[in-house]
Design an enzyme around this catalytic site. Structure first.
Site, PDB file in Angstrom:
ATOM      1  N   THR A  66      32.553  47.865  -4.067  1.00 16.01           N
ATOM      2  CA  THR A  66      31.794  46.629  -4.298  1.00 16.01           C
ATOM      3  C   THR A  66      30.369  46.782  -3.760  1.00 16.01           C
ATOM      4  O   THR A  66      29.392  46.374  -4.404  1.00 16.01           O
ATOM      5  CB  THR A  66      32.500  45.454  -3.577  1.00 16.01           C
ATOM      6  OG1 THR A  66      33.882  45.483  -3.946  1.00 16.01           O
ATOM      7  CG2 THR A  66      31.900  44.118  -3.940  1.00 16.01           C
ATOM      8  N   TRP A  67      30.260  47.385  -2.616  1.00 17.18           N
ATOM      9  CA  TRP A  67      28.942  47.607  -1.997  1.00 17.18           C
ATOM     10  C   TRP A  67      28.129  48.582  -2.838  1.00 17.18           C
ATOM     11  O   TRP A  67      26.950  48.337  -3.138  1.00 17.18           O
ATOM     12  CB  TRP A  67      29.163  48.139  -0.583  1.00 17.18           C
ATOM     13  CG  TRP A  67      27.934  48.247   0.259  1.00 17.18           C
ATOM     14  CD1 TRP A  67      26.747  47.563   0.101  1.00 17.18           C
ATOM     15  CD2 TRP A  67      27.774  49.075   1.409  1.00 17.18           C
ATOM     16  NE1 TRP A  67      25.864  47.933   1.091  1.00 17.18           N
ATOM     17  CE2 TRP A  67      26.458  48.854   1.907  1.00 17.18           C
ATOM     18  CE3 TRP A  67      28.601  49.976   2.083  1.00 17.18           C
ATOM     19  CZ2 TRP A  67      25.978  49.512   3.044  1.00 17.18           C
ATOM     20  CZ3 TRP A  67      28.113  50.622   3.211  1.00 17.18           C
ATOM     21  CH2 TRP A  67      26.822  50.396   3.683  1.00 17.18           C
ATOM     22  N   HIS A 103      37.947  53.615 -11.123  1.00 19.19           N
ATOM     23  CA  HIS A 103      38.797  54.127 -10.040  1.00 19.19           C
ATOM     24  C   HIS A 103      39.608  55.330 -10.528  1.00 19.19           C
ATOM     25  O   HIS A 103      40.428  55.861  -9.789  1.00 19.19           O
ATOM     26  CB  HIS A 103      39.786  53.054  -9.581  1.00 19.19           C
ATOM     27  CG  HIS A 103      39.154  51.917  -8.833  1.00 19.19           C
ATOM     28  ND1 HIS A 103      38.228  52.105  -7.835  1.00 19.19           N
ATOM     29  CD2 HIS A 103      39.339  50.570  -8.919  1.00 19.19           C
ATOM     30  CE1 HIS A 103      37.865  50.917  -7.345  1.00 19.19           C
ATOM     31  NE2 HIS A 103      38.525  49.984  -7.991  1.00 19.19           N
ATOM     32  N   TYR A 119      30.934  56.060   3.050  1.00 16.75           N
ATOM     33  CA  TYR A 119      30.774  54.661   3.474  1.00 16.75           C
ATOM     34  C   TYR A 119      30.179  54.576   4.880  1.00 16.75           C
ATOM     35  O   TYR A 119      29.205  53.864   5.114  1.00 16.75           O
ATOM     36  CB  TYR A 119      32.151  53.990   3.411  1.00 16.75           C
ATOM     37  CG  TYR A 119      32.195  52.547   3.817  1.00 16.75           C
ATOM     38  CD1 TYR A 119      31.971  51.530   2.894  1.00 16.75           C
ATOM     39  CD2 TYR A 119      32.488  52.182   5.138  1.00 16.75           C
ATOM     40  CE1 TYR A 119      32.036  50.186   3.277  1.00 16.75           C
ATOM     41  CE2 TYR A 119      32.555  50.862   5.527  1.00 16.75           C
ATOM     42  CZ  TYR A 119      32.332  49.870   4.591  1.00 16.75           C
ATOM     43  OH  TYR A 119      32.399  48.550   4.976  1.00 16.75           O
ATOM     44  N   LYS A 177      36.157  42.342   6.252  1.00 11.05           N
ATOM     45  CA  LYS A 177      35.574  42.467   7.597  1.00 11.05           C
ATOM     46  C   LYS A 177      34.432  43.473   7.635  1.00 11.05           C
ATOM     47  O   LYS A 177      33.509  43.342   8.430  1.00 11.05           O
ATOM     48  CB  LYS A 177      36.670  42.984   8.526  1.00 11.05           C
ATOM     49  CG  LYS A 177      36.973  42.121   9.696  1.00 11.05           C
ATOM     50  CD  LYS A 177      38.079  42.796  10.500  1.00 11.05           C
ATOM     51  CE  LYS A 177      38.449  42.021  11.714  1.00 11.05           C
ATOM     52  NZ  LYS A 177      39.492  42.745  12.476  1.00 11.05           N
ATOM     53  N   ALA A 178      34.581  44.519   6.830  1.00 15.69           N
ATOM     54  CA  ALA A 178      33.576  45.601   6.803  1.00 15.69           C
ATOM     55  C   ALA A 178      33.279  46.126   8.198  1.00 15.69           C
ATOM     56  O   ALA A 178      32.126  46.276   8.584  1.00 15.69           O
ATOM     57  CB  ALA A 178      32.302  45.132   6.097  1.00 15.69           C
TER      58      ALA A 178
HETATM   59  P1  A3P Z   1      37.455  45.971   4.763  1.00  9.37           P
HETATM   60  O1  A3P Z   1      38.731  45.576   4.117  1.00  9.37           O
HETATM   61  O2  A3P Z   1      37.629  47.037   5.793  1.00  9.37           O
HETATM   62  O3  A3P Z   1      36.699  44.809   5.306  1.00  9.37           O
HETATM   63  P2  A3P Z   1      36.169  48.019  -2.294  1.00  9.37           P
HETATM   64  O4  A3P Z   1      34.901  47.344  -2.641  1.00  9.37           O
HETATM   65  O5  A3P Z   1      36.239  49.455  -2.674  1.00  9.37           O
HETATM   66  O6  A3P Z   1      37.349  47.225  -2.714  1.00  9.37           O
HETATM   67  O7  A3P Z   1      36.195  48.079  -0.691  1.00  9.37           O
HETATM   68  C1  A3P Z   1      36.334  46.898   0.059  1.00  9.37           C
HETATM   69  C2  A3P Z   1      35.857  47.163   1.465  1.00  9.37           C
HETATM   70  O8  A3P Z   1      34.432  47.217   1.485  1.00  9.37           O
HETATM   71  C3  A3P Z   1      36.279  46.026   2.387  1.00  9.37           C
HETATM   72  O9  A3P Z   1      36.520  46.627   3.659  1.00  9.37           O
HETATM   73  C4  A3P Z   1      35.032  45.154   2.369  1.00  9.37           C
HETATM   74  O10 A3P Z   1      34.921  44.281   3.445  1.00  9.37           O
HETATM   75  C5  A3P Z   1      33.938  46.202   2.362  1.00  9.37           C
HETATM   76  N1  A3P Z   1      32.666  45.681   1.822  1.00  9.37           N
HETATM   77  C6  A3P Z   1      32.495  44.810   0.801  1.00  9.37           C
HETATM   78  N2  A3P Z   1      31.190  44.564   0.607  1.00  9.37           N
HETATM   79  C7  A3P Z   1      30.521  45.282   1.525  1.00  9.37           C
HETATM   80  C8  A3P Z   1      29.132  45.431   1.820  1.00  9.37           C
HETATM   81  N3  A3P Z   1      28.202  44.758   1.160  1.00  9.37           N
HETATM   82  N4  A3P Z   1      28.795  46.275   2.824  1.00  9.37           N
HETATM   83  C9  A3P Z   1      29.722  46.953   3.519  1.00  9.37           C
HETATM   84  N5  A3P Z   1      31.051  46.846   3.280  1.00  9.37           N
HETATM   85  C10 A3P Z   1      31.454  46.012   2.305  1.00  9.37           C
END
Ligand code: A3P
Length: 313
Positions: A63-64, A119, A207, A279-280
């Site tokens: 997502t990031w 994915h 990451y 939570k990130a």
């Molecule tokens: P956590 O569950 O550890 O909080 P994906 O996007 O691949 O599904 O991954 C989700 C993970 O990325 C989650 O981790 C989420 O909180 C974190 N995440 C989402 N947006 C983010 C951002 N802008 N910056 C950093 N981490 C982020």
């Protein structure tokens, strides 16, 4: 397609009270809807050489990465007060190959928008992506935090409270390779080996490195996808503005990401946007892992990934 997928080896996640099933196809586990779309893409998708694929195993920072790539690409059209990212969650700004094939094909017909997420493991990518030499950005993350993130995401999707979804069982299944798009280490290995052969078209981003040093990683990303920042932009703080706009703190507090729903029209896979922003926190695994779990994962990484230069512990 649905009937065909049902004939593949199936794994019902016990820790989710059987509410989720994975199917095994070409050595990887996936959920039915994404697998059907992946096979369809393998059969019919024709990549354009200018397409750029943002590839990842789920819960590794997809997502990031999507938010950053979208902001980089559209920075001349929008700024941090007008960007579509303020009203649309990043996973809806960039289509996913195995779920949004029509949208990807529409983009081919009607625009030059090059970004596509997936994915799919490297070995399952549609042939045309490889023969067209499309660029690939691969994001990966510390396996221990992926295990925790994966646990919470699927638990929320299955609408189970933590008391009813034992983390120990989720952990064991993940380490057996039974995770969404798992085995996770094989997902990484596939892209890693491909990068050895074709370093000019595959960029690896970690990451944790992006968290530590977002500026240089965002610059690398922009250069790699063909939208480098000019010196003037750097001086004007454009990189920092993009990083700020795409930060967890900013995105997770937006109305759309707090209260919106992803894939709202598809009841079986619809999920609230907030579950993509949990939570990130790097090292959140320390709140969940026993010493034995730490030892087991470390051993697993040594066994599976020692031939790589990747640090995943
Ligand atoms: P956590 O569950 O550890 O909080 P994906 O996007 O691949 O599904 O991954 C989700 C993970 O990325 C989650 O981790 C989420 O909180 C974190 N995440 C989402 N947006 C983010 C951002 N802008 N910056 C950093 N981490 C982020």
């Amino acid at each position: 397609m649905e009937k065909m997928v049902k004939t593949f080896p199936q794994h019902k996640c016990n820790w989710l009270k059987g509410r989720f099933a994975f199917y095994k196809y070409q050595e990887f586990w996936n959920i039915q809807e994404f697998l059907e779309g992946g096979i369809l893409a393998q059969q019919s998708f024709k990549a354009r050489p200018s397409d750029v694929f943002l590839c990842s195993a789920p819960k590794t920072g997809t997502t990031w990465l999507k938010a950053l790539a979208f902001a980089i690409l559209t920075r001349h059209q929008y700024d941090e007060s007008t960007s579509p990212l303020l009203k649309t969650m990043p996973n809806e700004c960039i289509p996913l190959l195995e779920k949004d094939l029509e949208q990807v094909e529409d983009n081919h017909k009607n625009s030059c928008f090059p970004l596509v997420g997936t994915h799919l493991p490297y070995s399952s990518l549609p042939e045309s992506i490889l023969t067209s030499n499309c660029k690939i950005v691969y994001i990966y993350r510390n396996i221990k935090d992926v295990i925790v993130s994966h646990y919470h995401f699927l638990r929320e999707a299955a609408k189970l409270p933590m008391e009813d979804a034992p983390f120990e069982e989720a952990f064991d299944e993940f380490c057996e390779g039974k995770s969404w798009c798992g085995p996770y280490w094989d997902h990484i290995l596939g892209y890693w080996k491909a990068r050895l052969e074709r370093p000019e078209i595959i960029l690896f981003l970690k990451y944790e490195d992006m968290r530590k040093d977002p500026t240089s990683n965002v610059k690398r990303l922009a250069e790699f996808i063909g939208y480098p920042f000019t010196i003037e932009e750097e001086k004007a703080g454009v990189i920092e503005s993009i990083i700020k706009m795409c930060s967890f703190e900013n995105l997770s507090n937006l109305e759309v990401n707090k209260y919106g729903k992803h894939r709202a029209k598809e009841s079986n896979i619809a999920i609230e946007n907030r579950h993509f922003f949990r939570k990130a926190k790097d090292g959140d695994w320390e709140n969940y892992f026993t010493n034995e779990m730490i030892e087991n994962v470390d051993k697993l990484i040594d066994q599976k990934l020692s031939a790589t230069d990747l640090v995943l512990k």
